[in-house]
Design a protein around this motif. Structure first.
Motif, PDB file in Angstrom:
ATOM      1  N   ASP A 117       0.565  -1.094  -0.266  1.00  0.00           N
ATOM      2  CA  ASP A 117       0.142  -0.082   0.101  1.00  0.00           C
ATOM      3  C   ASP A 117       1.553   1.277  -0.653  1.00  0.00           C
ATOM      4  OD1 ASP A 117      -2.314  -1.013   0.021  1.00  0.00           O
ATOM      5  OD2 ASP A 117      -2.557  -1.947   2.254  1.00  0.00           O
ATOM      6  N   SER A 118       2.010   0.946   0.726  1.00  0.00           N
ATOM      7  CA  SER A 118       3.388   2.055   0.251  1.00  0.00           C
ATOM      8  C   SER A 118       3.322   2.799  -1.146  1.00  0.00           C
ATOM      9  CB  SER A 118       4.361   2.343   0.842  1.00  0.00           C
ATOM     10  OG  SER A 118       4.077   1.549   2.059  1.00  0.00           O
ATOM     11  N   TYR A 119       2.536   1.868  -2.143  1.00  0.00           N
ATOM     12  CA  TYR A 119       3.091   1.805  -3.028  1.00  0.00           C
ATOM     13  C   TYR A 119       2.187   1.643  -4.443  1.00  0.00           C
ATOM     14  CZ  TYR A 119       8.154   1.892  -1.938  1.00  0.00           C
ATOM     15  OH  TYR A 119       8.942   2.196  -0.877  1.00  0.00           O
ATOM     16  N   LEU A 120       2.167   0.573  -4.981  1.00  0.00           N
ATOM     17  CA  LEU A 120       1.257   0.095  -6.330  1.00  0.00           C
ATOM     18  C   LEU A 120       0.026  -0.342  -5.413  1.00  0.00           C
ATOM     19  CD1 LEU A 120       2.991  -0.675  -9.471  1.00  0.00           C
ATOM     20  CD2 LEU A 120       1.085   1.764  -9.486  1.00  0.00           C
ATOM     21  N   PHE A 163       0.251  11.420 -18.401  1.00  0.00           N
ATOM     22  CA  PHE A 163       1.231  11.288 -19.638  1.00  0.00           C
ATOM     23  C   PHE A 163       1.150  12.833 -19.680  1.00  0.00           C
ATOM     24  CE2 PHE A 163       1.168  12.088 -24.582  1.00  0.00           C
ATOM     25  CZ  PHE A 163       3.034  12.160 -24.557  1.00  0.00           C
ATOM     26  N   LYS A 164       0.573  13.882 -19.186  1.00  0.00           N
ATOM     27  CA  LYS A 164       0.843  14.648 -19.402  1.00  0.00           C
ATOM     28  C   LYS A 164       1.333  15.758 -17.981  1.00  0.00           C
ATOM     29  CE  LYS A 164      -3.016  16.389 -23.072  1.00  0.00           C
ATOM     30  NZ  LYS A 164      -3.849  16.575 -23.389  1.00  0.00           N
ATOM     31  N   ASN A 165       0.984  15.078 -17.182  1.00  0.00           N
ATOM     32  CA  ASN A 165       1.466  15.775 -15.945  1.00  0.00           C
ATOM     33  C   ASN A 165       2.117  14.833 -15.124  1.00  0.00           C
ATOM     34  OD1 ASN A 165      -0.363  18.238 -15.921  1.00  0.00           O
ATOM     35  ND2 ASN A 165      -1.520  16.808 -16.476  1.00  0.00           N
ATOM     36  N   PRO A 166       3.664  14.897 -16.017  1.00  0.00           N
ATOM     37  CA  PRO A 166       4.511  13.324 -15.361  1.00  0.00           C
ATOM     38  C   PRO A 166       4.678  13.849 -12.715  1.00  0.00           C
ATOM     39  CG  PRO A 166       5.840  14.450 -16.560  1.00  0.00           C
ATOM     40  CD  PRO A 166       3.838  14.783 -16.676  1.00  0.00           C
ATOM     41  N   LEU A 167       4.946  12.668 -12.586  1.00  0.00           N
ATOM     42  CA  LEU A 167       5.015  13.091 -10.923  1.00  0.00           C
ATOM     43  C   LEU A 167       6.735  12.064 -11.318  1.00  0.00           C
ATOM     44  CD1 LEU A 167       1.646  12.706  -9.769  1.00  0.00           C
ATOM     45  CD2 LEU A 167       2.869  14.897  -9.909  1.00  0.00           C
ATOM     46  N   PRO A 168       7.216  13.001  -9.578  1.00  0.00           N
ATOM     47  CA  PRO A 168       7.605  12.581  -9.033  1.00  0.00           C
ATOM     48  C   PRO A 168       7.693  10.869  -8.812  1.00  0.00           C
ATOM     49  CG  PRO A 168       8.123  13.864  -8.456  1.00  0.00           C
ATOM     50  CD  PRO A 168       6.931  14.366  -9.191  1.00  0.00           C
ATOM     51  N   ILE A 169       8.997   9.767  -9.006  1.00  0.00           N
ATOM     52  CA  ILE A 169       8.023   7.926  -9.302  1.00  0.00           C
ATOM     53  C   ILE A 169       7.323   7.678  -7.896  1.00  0.00           C
ATOM     54  CG2 ILE A 169      10.755   7.232  -7.701  1.00  0.00           C
ATOM     55  CD1 ILE A 169       8.405   5.659 -10.438  1.00  0.00           C
ATOM     56  N   LYS A 170       7.570   8.325  -6.234  1.00  0.00           N
ATOM     57  CA  LYS A 170       6.791   8.293  -4.904  1.00  0.00           C
ATOM     58  C   LYS A 170       5.813   8.127  -5.269  1.00  0.00           C
ATOM     59  CE  LYS A 170      10.477   6.989  -2.407  1.00  0.00           C
ATOM     60  NZ  LYS A 170      11.022   7.115  -0.845  1.00  0.00           N
ATOM     61  N   GLU A 171       5.002   9.345  -6.030  1.00  0.00           N
ATOM     62  CA  GLU A 171       4.270  10.748  -5.842  1.00  0.00           C
ATOM     63  C   GLU A 171       2.940   9.486  -7.538  1.00  0.00           C
ATOM     64  OE1 GLU A 171       4.111  14.863  -6.387  1.00  0.00           O
ATOM     65  OE2 GLU A 171       5.741  14.504  -4.807  1.00  0.00           O
ATOM     66  N   GLU A 172       4.075   8.820  -8.720  1.00  0.00           N
ATOM     67  CA  GLU A 172       3.113   8.401  -9.303  1.00  0.00           C
ATOM     68  C   GLU A 172       3.001   7.463  -9.602  1.00  0.00           C
ATOM     69  OE1 GLU A 172       1.950   8.934 -12.811  1.00  0.00           O
ATOM     70  OE2 GLU A 172       3.447   9.983 -13.317  1.00  0.00           O
ATOM     71  N   LEU A 173       2.961   6.526  -8.405  1.00  0.00           N
ATOM     72  CA  LEU A 173       2.536   5.117  -7.897  1.00  0.00           C
ATOM     73  C   LEU A 173       2.148   5.077  -7.147  1.00  0.00           C
ATOM     74  CD1 LEU A 173       6.125   2.743  -7.210  1.00  0.00           C
ATOM     75  CD2 LEU A 173       4.560   3.445  -9.500  1.00  0.00           C
ATOM     76  N   ALA A 174       1.672   7.096  -6.605  1.00  0.00           N
ATOM     77  CA  ALA A 174       0.572   6.635  -5.451  1.00  0.00           C
ATOM     78  C   ALA A 174      -0.614   6.858  -5.907  1.00  0.00           C
ATOM     79  CB  ALA A 174       1.308   8.199  -4.324  1.00  0.00           C
ATOM     80  N   ARG A 175      -0.572   7.904  -7.143  1.00  0.00           N
ATOM     81  CA  ARG A 175      -1.621   8.324  -8.109  1.00  0.00           C
ATOM     82  C   ARG A 175      -1.658   7.298  -9.312  1.00  0.00           C
ATOM     83  NH1 ARG A 175      -0.332  12.969 -13.109  1.00  0.00           N
ATOM     84  NH2 ARG A 175       0.711  11.500 -12.957  1.00  0.00           N
ATOM     85  N   LYS A 187      18.863   5.013 -14.513  1.00  0.00           N
ATOM     86  CA  LYS A 187      19.443   6.018 -13.354  1.00  0.00           C
ATOM     87  C   LYS A 187      18.966   6.988 -13.162  1.00  0.00           C
ATOM     88  CE  LYS A 187      23.377   2.931 -12.275  1.00  0.00           C
ATOM     89  NZ  LYS A 187      24.711   3.372 -12.245  1.00  0.00           N
ATOM     90  N   ALA A 188      17.209   6.592 -12.780  1.00  0.00           N
ATOM     91  CA  ALA A 188      16.269   7.681 -12.957  1.00  0.00           C
ATOM     92  C   ALA A 188      15.980   7.348 -12.442  1.00  0.00           C
ATOM     93  CB  ALA A 188      15.251   7.767 -14.416  1.00  0.00           C
ATOM     94  N   ASP A 189      14.681   8.181 -11.912  1.00  0.00           N
ATOM     95  CA  ASP A 189      13.706   7.850 -10.697  1.00  0.00           C
ATOM     96  C   ASP A 189      13.334   6.432 -10.347  1.00  0.00           C
ATOM     97  OD1 ASP A 189      13.740  10.581  -9.831  1.00  0.00           O
ATOM     98  OD2 ASP A 189      11.775  10.934 -10.712  1.00  0.00           O
TER      99      ASP A 189
END
Length: 392
Positions: A52-55, A126-138, A194-196
């Motif tokens: 639940d901390s991720y996907l 696609f249009k509003n990418p977030l940092p990876i942790k926020e992306e997974l939460a979204r 080596k990215a997020d």
């Protein structure tokens, strides 16, 4: 009597072995077991997808209620041994790259499902990418809101292998970003090497390995009987006077601590132990002069650094320096990246058929090593005295 693959072994080869004074060893699959690392990669991917901390995709792998207690049974669903073999065959030898690679392909399958079922939501992602942790939460919130029951999808993995048949080494991992563009019609910056996402996989992998996996992951162990390996190393150093070194992708503390606990560290020349720490330090030096070259295997840096501990990193990147013959040294490994690194360092390459694969894949591993020009292939390091022990 143990069997040696001597297809490349002739009178000239015998002479070359007589010149040897220095033996550089890879660790995993050669001296130490890779089981703990591979199970750490499985835990990391499982956690990123189901927690639940991720996907938060419960039972994505259909693992039941208690994955941790069944790690050895259901871990194959997360990352199969065949999958790891394929990466090794392609000269990809980093467990962090393995973790990032698998997580990326699973994530692409999930995102493809979002694109097909929720086009408006996909457009926003696609249009509003977030940092990876926020992306997974979204993404987790979207999937839960729509009660999307995403289960494991092997199609992206099969398609990726089909498209990358001719790629090896870092090119395989770097293709993940291009693959996402072709699959989703969108470039996701966090899928760059080596990215997020790579960094998230790296940090979570280290947490599982160092602390969170205590009581779940097996202890560090040798690939074969510990006492047998100890006697071989002792003979090679004390009886036959070889200088022994290590060139590995492990971090330094994950070399010194387990080898010390196993009672094997003393057999290696301390100046000739080269790890991922030295790779990072070398890359940092190069980057300050505008050189973005990566020094992990199959680049010969770790082998050359073990042979020339005090030499400047820039010298190791010189084609002229790499092309020099160093038949006084051999590099012992179990993967294609080890053979390529040895060859590019001008050393002899000695392959061994140990590793997680065992007897079931020994023929494939033998073919894999032979195809990239391994000089001689042994069943294990236990055969080294038979190959080398009679030489002066």
């Amino acid at each position: 009597m143990p069997t040696l693959l001597l297809s490349n072994f002739n009178l000239h080869s015998c002479y070359m072995y007589q010149q040897l004074t220095t033996l550089i060893f890879d660790l995993d699959g050669v001296i130490t077991s890779e089981k703990k690392y591979w199970n750490t990669a499985r835990l990391t991917v499982w956690d990123l997808i189901t927690s639940d901390s991720y996907l938060g995709l419960k039972n994505y792998f259909d693992e039941g209620e208690d994955f941790l207690s069944k790690l050895t049974l259901v871990g194959e669903k997360v990352i199969s041994s065949q999958f790891v073999y394929e990466l090794k065959r392609r000269a990809v030898n980093s467990n962090w790259d393995l973790t990032f690679f698998v997580m990326s392909l699973h994530l692409l399958g999930i995102l493809n499902g979002v694109k097909a079922n929720y086009p408006e939501a996909w457009s926003s992602i696609f249009k509003n990418p977030l940092p990876i942790k926020e992306e997974l939460a979204r993404l987790r919130s979207l999937l839960q809101k729509n009660k999307y029951n995403s289960t494991i999808n092997d199609a992206p993995i099969a398609r990726f292998w089909e498209e990358t048949q001719l790629l090896t080494g870092t090119d395989v991992v770097e293709y993940v970003s291009l693959f996402s563009e072709k699959m989703l019609g969108a470039k996701l910056s966090y899928l760059q090497p080596k990215a997020d996402l790579w960094q998230l996989c790296y940090h979570n992998f280290q947490e599982w390995y160092e602390t969170k996996g205590n009581g779940v992951l097996p202890d560090e162990d040798t690939i074969l009987d510990l006492e047998s390996i100890r006697l071989v190393l002792q003979d090679l150093r004390d009886r036959y006077n070889y200088t022994l070194g290590i060139a590995t992708g492990r971090p330094r503390n994950e070399v010194l601590q387990p080898l010390s606990q196993l009672g094997l560290l003393e057999y290696f020349d301390q100046k000739r132990i080269v790890t991922y720490d030295e790779v990072l330090a070398g890359e940092a030096i190069l980057s300050r002069s505008g050189n973005s070259q990566k020094l992990g295997k199959p680049h010969p840096f770790v082998v050359l650094k073990a042979l020339y501990p005090d030499e400047n990193v820039g010298v190791f990147c010189s084609q002229e320096f790499q092309s020099l013959e160093r038949k006084y040294a051999a590099y012992i490994g179990d993967a294609t990246s080890d053979v390529v690194a040895a060859k590019q360092a001008g050393c002899l390459s000695i392959g061994v058929l140990t590793g997680v694969f065992g007897d079931k894949m020994a023929d494939k591993q033998q073919t894999m090593l032979k195809d990239v020009g391994c000089d001689v292939i042994l069943n294990s390091v236990l055969e080294l005295p038979m190959l080398l022990g009679n030489n002066p």
